[in-house]
Structures are given as C-alpha cells and as structure tokens.
Design a protein around this motif. Structure first.
Motif, short mmCIF file in Angstrom:
data_model
loop_
_atom_site.label_atom_id
_atom_site.label_comp_id
_atom_site.label_asym_id
_atom_site.label_seq_id
_atom_site.Cartn_x
_atom_site.Cartn_y
_atom_site.Cartn_z
N ALA A 143 0.83 -1.21 0.00
CA ALA A 143 0.00 0.00 0.00
C ALA A 143 0.87 1.25 0.00
CB ALA A 143 -0.94 0.00 1.20
N ASP A 144 1.99 1.20 0.71
CA ASP A 144 2.90 2.35 0.74
C ASP A 144 3.57 2.55 -0.62
OD1 ASP A 144 2.31 2.85 3.40
OD2 ASP A 144 3.95 1.61 4.16
N ASN A 145 3.91 1.45 -1.28
CA ASN A 145 4.50 1.55 -2.61
C ASN A 145 3.50 2.14 -3.60
OD1 ASN A 145 7.11 0.61 -2.17
ND2 ASN A 145 6.50 -1.54 -2.41
N VAL A 146 2.26 1.69 -3.55
CA VAL A 146 1.23 2.21 -4.45
C VAL A 146 1.07 3.71 -4.24
CG1 VAL A 146 -1.21 2.17 -5.03
CG2 VAL A 146 0.02 0.02 -4.64
N LYS A 147 1.05 4.12 -2.99
CA LYS A 147 0.91 5.55 -2.68
C LYS A 147 2.10 6.33 -3.20
CE LYS A 147 0.05 8.74 1.16
NZ LYS A 147 -0.14 8.87 2.63
N LYS A 148 3.30 5.79 -3.01
CA LYS A 148 4.52 6.47 -3.42
C LYS A 148 4.60 6.60 -4.94
CE LYS A 148 9.50 5.91 -3.65
NZ LYS A 148 10.52 4.93 -3.94
N CYS A 149 4.12 5.58 -5.65
CA CYS A 149 4.31 5.52 -7.10
C CYS A 149 3.10 5.97 -7.89
CB CYS A 149 4.71 4.10 -7.49
SG CYS A 149 6.29 3.57 -6.78
N SER A 150 2.10 6.53 -7.22
CA SER A 150 0.92 7.05 -7.90
C SER A 150 0.92 8.57 -7.84
CB SER A 150 -0.36 6.50 -7.24
OG SER A 150 -0.38 5.09 -7.28
N SER A 151 0.39 9.19 -8.86
CA SER A 151 0.35 10.64 -8.89
C SER A 151 -0.57 11.19 -7.82
CB SER A 151 -0.11 11.12 -10.27
OG SER A 151 0.84 10.78 -11.25
N SER A 152 -0.24 12.39 -7.36
CA SER A 152 -1.04 13.08 -6.35
C SER A 152 -1.03 14.56 -6.67
CB SER A 152 -0.45 12.84 -4.96
OG SER A 152 0.84 13.41 -4.86
N ALA A 153 -1.61 15.34 -5.77
CA ALA A 153 -1.64 16.79 -5.99
C ALA A 153 -0.24 17.38 -5.99
CB ALA A 153 -2.49 17.45 -4.90
N GLU A 154 0.69 16.73 -5.29
CA GLU A 154 2.05 17.27 -5.17
C GLU A 154 2.94 16.87 -6.34
OE1 GLU A 154 0.74 15.34 -2.50
OE2 GLU A 154 -0.16 17.18 -1.71
N ARG A 155 2.64 15.76 -6.99
CA ARG A 155 3.53 15.28 -8.04
C ARG A 155 2.73 14.55 -9.11
NH1 ARG A 155 6.20 11.13 -3.71
NH2 ARG A 155 4.41 9.76 -3.53
N ARG A 156 3.29 14.56 -10.31
CA ARG A 156 2.62 13.94 -11.44
C ARG A 156 3.63 13.04 -12.16
NH1 ARG A 156 -2.83 13.49 -12.89
NH2 ARG A 156 -2.93 12.92 -15.09
N PHE A 157 3.35 11.76 -12.24
CA PHE A 157 4.23 10.84 -12.93
C PHE A 157 3.83 10.72 -14.40
CE2 PHE A 157 4.38 8.80 -8.57
CZ PHE A 157 5.59 9.40 -8.23
N TRP A 158 4.82 10.53 -15.25
CA TRP A 158 4.51 10.48 -16.69
C TRP A 158 3.56 9.34 -17.03
CZ3 TRP A 158 5.55 6.16 -19.48
CH2 TRP A 158 6.54 5.28 -19.02
N TRP A 159 3.66 8.21 -16.32
CA TRP A 159 2.80 7.07 -16.67
C TRP A 159 1.35 7.28 -16.26
CZ3 TRP A 159 7.12 6.39 -13.41
CH2 TRP A 159 6.86 6.38 -12.04
N ASP A 160 1.08 8.31 -15.46
CA ASP A 160 -0.30 8.63 -15.09
C ASP A 160 -0.90 9.74 -15.95
OD1 ASP A 160 -0.58 6.75 -13.06
OD2 ASP A 160 0.32 8.07 -11.56
#
Length: 296
Positions: A232-249
């Motif tokens: 669950a912590d990995n999913v949170k870390k590797c998913s986009s949020s208001a603070e950061r946007r990952f290219w795969w999202d």
C-alpha cells in the motif's frame, strides 16, 4: 527571453521531481542489474553483455531493485543459426505464490525458420494468457528494443516501440489487474526443448553450442520501491497526487494513441500465430477479458 527562462524553470522542476521519486534510467548493466545464476556464463565486452547457454548451464540476471509502474527496455540480439530448443526470456515479476508477471519469451527454431515471440501475463499467480507471433525482422542479425510499459490502466508490450500486446485494466468488470505488487526485472537463457520448438518435437542440437544472446541499452524509467515496504505504501509512493505527477499517469498514457492502435491491429493481422483467446480446446468458455481485448 522570459519564455525561455520560464521553460527552463519548468524543465528544471520536472528534473527535480524525477530525481526525488527514485526514477532510474541507465544504459549500464551493472548500475541496474546483477547476475543471478551461472556467473561463469556471462561475457562482458564494454557496454555489451553476452549470456551463454551450453549443455552445462544457461544463465540469468535480475534488477537490483523492484519497481511499480513505468517502463523497462533492453536491446537484445538473439541466438543466431540453429537455436531450436532454446528460450531467451525478458520479463518482470513480483515474488510469492500470488505473483504478477509480464513475459517476453523468444522461442528458438531451426535455421531459416522464424523466431516466435511468446508473451504472457500472470495476475495473482494465474497465467495461461499466452500469445505468440513472428517478428517482421530477423532478431538475430541486429539489436532490437523490447519494452514493457506498465501503469494502473494498462500493460503494453512493445517491440522497437511498436505495441504487440495490450493488457487492459478491467477491474470494473470484476477482473483482477496487476497494480499493487512491485516487480523485479529479469532475463535469462535456458534449454527448454521439452516444449519451446514445435511443441517439443525439435530438440536442442548441442553441436551448435554455445548459444549466445547479446544485450545492450539497459533502461529502467520507473518508480523504484524499497524492499521490504508494504504494498500500500508503494502504491501511494508511485501514484500521482496533488504534489507530483508521474509520466505514466498522464492521460495520454492511459490508452494507445490512434497510431499505436493501428500498429497493434497490423501486428495482430499479419504476425500473430497463436492467441489463447481463440483456443477453444483449452478454453471452452472464452476468458472474460478476451471480449474486451479483442476489440482493441
């Protein structure tokens, strides 16, 4: 000038964001990977790595880290000549009995016959989703890139950036999708003449050994996950949020582009030789996900 400065600021911000979340991208084998078995069957020639299969052993390597979402790529030149009975694999996998896995398996053949590429997807320990195709080039003559792109919406297998398979998230239809287990990246060469070539009818001819697979251009552009860390912590870390946007999202990564969709249709029409979705003897009842994937 103001526009250029602003653009530079955006690029710098993107670079800092990438650096902070543990992306890795490199062409050097030893920065990303390590041998996992048969160390004496590895040959290093500058940036080139060669794995050897003989009648004593094959060989394999694995990534030093595990990843959740992103893209992994390696360039491979497959075994030349009579490679019947051999398998060269490039894949991602998590650990345990309910593991997830995305496979490229290159099935050798007798001289002059085409290599077959088998892909497979395991979800929660269940595979049996094989597709096979022949390539539109000779993979033994030059290096070609093989990639797996993975996000929460789809898994895409690519050959020289051409999609050859898409596995879509159909959780809304009650079908599990691999999105919460960090995966290592692996490759190996081994003898599989009990099944690899014409269903095991053609055996490995050891007079042609050693069989050599060559590698270069190792790239991982993905979210690195410390081990052990709760999924669950990995999913949170590797998913986009208001603070950061990952290219795969990004929205453009949630499905194939029109051009990519046309490429996939071309591959399926001209190069696919086996699809589990069409195998009525193995699956008298068509697997549920096939109805959707058939229309992609």
């Amino acid at each position: 000038m103001a526009v250029s400065v602003a653009r530079m600021g955006v690029l710098l911000g993107l670079f800092v964001g990438i650096a902070m979340v543990g992306f890795v991208s490199s062409a050097k084998f030893d920065e990303l990977f390590q041998p996992s078995w048969a160390f004496d069957h590895f040959m290093y020639e500058g940036e080139l790595l060669k794995l050897k299969l003989d009648n004593f052993s094959g060989a394999g390597f694995q990534s030093k880290s595990k990843y959740l979402f992103g893209k992994v790529t390696v360039q491979i030149k497959l075994v030349e000549g009579d490679s019947a009975g051999t398998v060269t694999a490039f894949y991602m996998s998590s650990d345990g009995p309910t593991h997830n896995e995305f496979d490229f398996e290159f099935l050798g053949n007798t001289t002059g016959e085409p290599y077959l590429v088998q892909t497979n997807v395991y979800v929660n320990g269940v595979g049996n989703r094989e597709q096979r195709l022949n390539l539109w080039f000779d993979p033994t003559k030059e290096f070609h890139s093989y990639s797996i792109m993975w996000n929460q919406r789809q898994v895409v297998f690519l050959v020289d950036e051409t999609p050859i398979r898409v596995h879509t998230n159909l959780e809304h239809k009650g079908i599990p999708f691999p999105k919460d287990q960090a995966m290592g990246v692996y490759s190996s060469i081994w003898n599989a003449d009990d099944w690899a070539t014409q269903g095991g009818l053609v055996k490995t001819d050891w007079t042609h050994a050693p069989f050599i697979a060559s590698y270069r251009g190792f790239e991982i552009d993905a979210c690195e996950c410390p081990v052990p860390v709760a999924s669950a912590d990995n999913v949170k870390k590797c998913s986009s949020s208001a603070e950061r946007r990952f290219w795969w999202d990004e929205p453009t990564m949630s499905e194939l582009s029109v051009h990519q969709s046309h490429q996939l249709l071309w591959v399926r029409a001209n190069h696919m030789v086996y699809d589990y979705c069409s195998d009525n003897s193995r699956f008298p009842v068509t697997p549920v996900e096939c109805e959707h994937h058939r229309h992609q």
